[in-house]
Scaffold this motif. Structure first.
Motif, PDB file in Angstrom:
ATOM      1  N   CYS A 119      -4.405 -36.224  37.897  1.00 56.17           N
ATOM      2  CA  CYS A 119      -3.264 -35.802  37.087  1.00 56.17           C
ATOM      3  C   CYS A 119      -3.620 -34.436  36.506  1.00 56.17           C
ATOM      4  O   CYS A 119      -4.643 -33.850  36.868  1.00 56.17           O
ATOM      5  CB  CYS A 119      -2.948 -36.801  35.975  1.00 56.17           C
ATOM      6  SG  CYS A 119      -4.192 -36.856  34.657  1.00 56.17           S
ATOM      7  N   ASN A 120      -2.794 -33.952  35.619  1.00 59.98           N
ATOM      8  CA  ASN A 120      -3.058 -32.664  34.985  1.00 59.98           C
ATOM      9  C   ASN A 120      -3.457 -32.884  33.525  1.00 59.98           C
ATOM     10  O   ASN A 120      -2.608 -33.179  32.679  1.00 59.98           O
ATOM     11  CB  ASN A 120      -1.811 -31.785  35.092  1.00 59.98           C
ATOM     12  CG  ASN A 120      -1.518 -31.442  36.543  1.00 59.98           C
ATOM     13  OD1 ASN A 120      -2.107 -30.523  37.092  1.00 59.98           O
ATOM     14  ND2 ASN A 120      -0.641 -32.200  37.164  1.00 59.98           N
ATOM     15  N   PRO A 121      -4.753 -32.776  33.248  1.00 61.60           N
ATOM     16  CA  PRO A 121      -5.244 -33.067  31.900  1.00 61.60           C
ATOM     17  C   PRO A 121      -4.950 -31.935  30.922  1.00 61.60           C
ATOM     18  O   PRO A 121      -4.787 -30.771  31.319  1.00 61.60           O
ATOM     19  CB  PRO A 121      -6.753 -33.221  32.114  1.00 61.60           C
ATOM     20  CG  PRO A 121      -7.041 -32.323  33.273  1.00 61.60           C
ATOM     21  CD  PRO A 121      -5.843 -32.423  34.174  1.00 61.60           C
ATOM     22  N   GLY A 122      -4.906 -32.292  29.656  1.00 56.68           N
ATOM     23  CA  GLY A 122      -4.692 -31.310  28.613  1.00 56.68           C
ATOM     24  C   GLY A 122      -6.001 -30.744  28.093  1.00 56.68           C
ATOM     25  O   GLY A 122      -7.100 -31.125  28.516  1.00 56.68           O
ATOM     26  N   TYR A 123      -5.869 -29.854  27.143  1.00 53.93           N
ATOM     27  CA  TYR A 123      -7.009 -29.140  26.553  1.00 53.93           C
ATOM     28  C   TYR A 123      -8.076 -30.098  26.029  1.00 53.93           C
ATOM     29  O   TYR A 123      -9.265 -29.934  26.304  1.00 53.93           O
ATOM     30  CB  TYR A 123      -6.476 -28.247  25.435  1.00 53.93           C
ATOM     31  CG  TYR A 123      -7.516 -27.451  24.692  1.00 53.93           C
ATOM     32  CD1 TYR A 123      -7.828 -26.153  25.078  1.00 53.93           C
ATOM     33  CD2 TYR A 123      -8.169 -27.983  23.571  1.00 53.93           C
ATOM     34  CE1 TYR A 123      -8.777 -25.410  24.388  1.00 53.93           C
ATOM     35  CE2 TYR A 123      -9.111 -27.249  22.881  1.00 53.93           C
ATOM     36  CZ  TYR A 123      -9.409 -25.959  23.285  1.00 53.93           C
ATOM     37  OH  TYR A 123     -10.350 -25.229  22.593  1.00 53.93           O
ATOM     38  N   GLU A 124      -7.656 -31.101  25.263  1.00 55.80           N
ATOM     39  CA  GLU A 124      -8.618 -31.984  24.599  1.00 55.80           C
ATOM     40  C   GLU A 124      -9.416 -32.830  25.587  1.00 55.80           C
ATOM     41  O   GLU A 124     -10.599 -33.111  25.358  1.00 55.80           O
ATOM     42  CB  GLU A 124      -7.903 -32.892  23.592  1.00 55.80           C
ATOM     43  CG  GLU A 124      -7.289 -32.150  22.410  1.00 55.80           C
ATOM     44  CD  GLU A 124      -8.318 -31.415  21.559  1.00 55.80           C
ATOM     45  OE1 GLU A 124      -9.501 -31.819  21.589  1.00 55.80           O
ATOM     46  OE2 GLU A 124      -7.947 -30.459  20.876  1.00 55.80           O
ATOM     47  N   SER A 125      -8.800 -33.252  26.671  1.00 51.99           N
ATOM     48  CA  SER A 125      -9.530 -34.059  27.657  1.00 51.99           C
ATOM     49  C   SER A 125     -10.526 -33.210  28.426  1.00 51.99           C
ATOM     50  O   SER A 125     -11.628 -33.668  28.762  1.00 51.99           O
ATOM     51  CB  SER A 125      -8.541 -34.735  28.617  1.00 51.99           C
ATOM     52  OG  SER A 125      -7.811 -35.741  27.954  1.00 51.99           O
ATOM     53  N   ILE A 126     -10.152 -31.975  28.720  1.00 50.73           N
ATOM     54  CA  ILE A 126     -11.087 -31.065  29.393  1.00 50.73           C
ATOM     55  C   ILE A 126     -12.270 -30.781  28.472  1.00 50.73           C
ATOM     56  O   ILE A 126     -13.435 -30.815  28.886  1.00 50.73           O
ATOM     57  CB  ILE A 126     -10.380 -29.751  29.789  1.00 50.73           C
ATOM     58  CG1 ILE A 126      -9.275 -30.032  30.806  1.00 50.73           C
ATOM     59  CG2 ILE A 126     -11.388 -28.753  30.366  1.00 50.73           C
ATOM     60  CD1 ILE A 126      -8.402 -28.837  31.131  1.00 50.73           C
ATOM     61  N   LYS A 127     -11.959 -30.531  27.214  1.00 51.35           N
ATOM     62  CA  LYS A 127     -13.015 -30.272  26.236  1.00 51.35           C
ATOM     63  C   LYS A 127     -13.937 -31.485  26.089  1.00 51.35           C
ATOM     64  O   LYS A 127     -15.154 -31.341  25.935  1.00 51.35           O
ATOM     65  CB  LYS A 127     -12.397 -29.907  24.882  1.00 51.35           C
ATOM     66  CG  LYS A 127     -13.423 -29.568  23.813  1.00 51.35           C
ATOM     67  CD  LYS A 127     -12.748 -29.242  22.488  1.00 51.35           C
ATOM     68  CE  LYS A 127     -13.782 -28.977  21.399  1.00 51.35           C
ATOM     69  NZ  LYS A 127     -13.136 -28.703  20.090  1.00 51.35           N
ATOM     70  N   ALA A 128     -13.353 -32.687  26.147  1.00 51.39           N
ATOM     71  CA  ALA A 128     -14.152 -33.910  25.991  1.00 51.39           C
ATOM     72  C   ALA A 128     -15.193 -34.047  27.099  1.00 51.39           C
ATOM     73  O   ALA A 128     -16.314 -34.513  26.855  1.00 51.39           O
ATOM     74  CB  ALA A 128     -13.242 -35.127  25.972  1.00 51.39           C
ATOM     75  N   VAL A 129     -14.846 -33.653  28.314  1.00 57.02           N
ATOM     76  CA  VAL A 129     -15.789 -33.726  29.434  1.00 57.02           C
ATOM     77  C   VAL A 129     -16.873 -32.659  29.274  1.00 57.02           C
ATOM     78  O   VAL A 129     -18.050 -32.897  29.592  1.00 57.02           O
ATOM     79  CB  VAL A 129     -15.050 -33.559  30.781  1.00 57.02           C
ATOM     80  CG1 VAL A 129     -16.045 -33.459  31.934  1.00 57.02           C
ATOM     81  CG2 VAL A 129     -14.097 -34.725  30.999  1.00 57.02           C
ATOM     82  N   LEU A 130     -16.489 -31.495  28.778  1.00 58.51           N
ATOM     83  CA  LEU A 130     -17.459 -30.419  28.580  1.00 58.51           C
ATOM     84  C   LEU A 130     -18.323 -30.651  27.345  1.00 58.51           C
ATOM     85  O   LEU A 130     -19.443 -30.144  27.249  1.00 58.51           O
ATOM     86  CB  LEU A 130     -16.724 -29.081  28.458  1.00 58.51           C
ATOM     87  CG  LEU A 130     -16.034 -28.594  29.737  1.00 58.51           C
ATOM     88  CD1 LEU A 130     -15.120 -27.410  29.439  1.00 58.51           C
ATOM     89  CD2 LEU A 130     -17.063 -28.214  30.796  1.00 58.51           C
TER      90      LEU A 130
END
Length: 321
Positions: A272-283
């Motif tokens: 799917c297309n993740p938002g800012y917070e989910s991308i940040k959570a992985v990083l």
């Protein structure tokens, strides 16, 4: 000579006053409305619709002005922000110049797959869904269609829409990769972030859910993420939606590289297309968080555990024997 000059001044003022009065009376600002011109629609047909909606006062006069100043092709297909009681020149120039182009405000939520975005775009007449999906698949852009609110005009080329969404991704999300360096590739981060996006309900759990999947990935343990199976199953006719609810054991056996119950490692790409917070959570996952399992509890929250035995006990406690 002075009389002639005085008469001339009086004449100019009189004509100007009549013109101004007529303009105020005949073309005072009216109610705003969105006016649609369809592809291939003739100037006569446009004039008729404009008159019917009260945007112009005379269908005949509009056609005369159009013939003298422009042609039918200048009245491009699309939606335009006009108002009632406009002058013919104003309507024509407004449409020709593009100043009156109507822009639809559309919001794409975090966790939507490209098909959901395409269908929404087609539903409100922004672009062709098939063209949109074709480009996304050819260029492998799932995960980079950044969730946000956009303004698009009707009949916008699919590539233009995609460029706008990926541009937003580069502006909003890409800087995170510089801020939080990782050994994961961009595709791996987006893939994990897309799973986190579909799993997380409560905002503060994103880093924990990310940590669980990263822990499992690092030790070579299957991710066993339900959203990957939902993605593999595609559109569910019975539920009339994507993301099937209530997965069965049969669903978990679906033969797809996206099925993380059946195949180890990460899926081929984002689901799917993740938002800012989910991308940040992985990083930036929850530090020193050793959990490998979690189960949904209540109100969207989860209970995390380090061992399978602990996980089973949590399941029994929450769901009953």
């Amino acid at each position: 000579m002075k009389k002639l000059l005085l008469l001339f001044i009086v004449f100019v003022l009189l004509v100007g006053g009549i013109y101004w009065g007529a303009k105020v009376y005949l073309f005072s600002p009216g109610s705003p409305m969105v006016f649609t011109i369809n592809a291939g629609q003739s100037g006569s047909s446009v004039a008729r619709e404009l008159k019917k909606k009260g945007i112009i006062r005379s269908e005949l006069l509009f056609k005369i002005v159009l013939k003298l100043t422009s042609n039918d092709s200048d009245l491009k297909a699309g939606k335009f922000d006009l108002r009632t009681n406009m002058s013919d020149f104003e309507v024509i120039n407004c449409i020709k110049s593009g100043r009156c182009t109507h822009y639809e405000r559309v919001t794409f939520l975090e966790g939507w797959r490209s098909e959901e975005i395409a269908e929404r775009l087609a539903e409100i007449g922004i672009t062709d869904a098939h063209d949109f999906i074709r480009i996304v698949r050819e260029d492998k852009l799932e995960g980079k269609l950044f969730p946000s609110t956009y303004l698009f005009a009707a009949n916008t080329p699919a590539q233009t829409v995609i460029n706008k969404m990926t541009e937003q991704y580069h502006q909003a999300a890409v800087p995170l990769f510089e801020q939080f360096p990782t050994d994961l590739t961009e595709n791996q981060v987006l893939t994990l972030a897309s799973i986190v996006e579909r799993e997380a309900v409560v905002h503060d759990e994103r880093p924990k859910i990310a940590a669980v999947y990263i822990n499992r990935f690092n030790i070579g343990k299957k991710l066993e993420a339900d959203p990957t199976v939902q993605y593999a199953l595609g559109y569910n006719l019975k539920e009339n939606r994507y993301w099937k609810k209530g997965l069965t054991y049969g669903d978990l056996k679906t033969d797809s590289p996206y099925n993380t119950y059946r195949y180890g490692g990460l899926p081929p790409g984002p689901i799917c297309n993740p938002g800012y917070e989910s991308i940040k959570a992985v990083l930036q996952p929850e530090p020193d968080f050793e959990a490998l399992y979690f189960v949904a509890e209540s109100e969207g929250r989860h209970v995390f555990s380090r061992t399978y035995d602990e996980h089973k006990r949590n399941i029994r406690r929450i769901r009953g024997k």
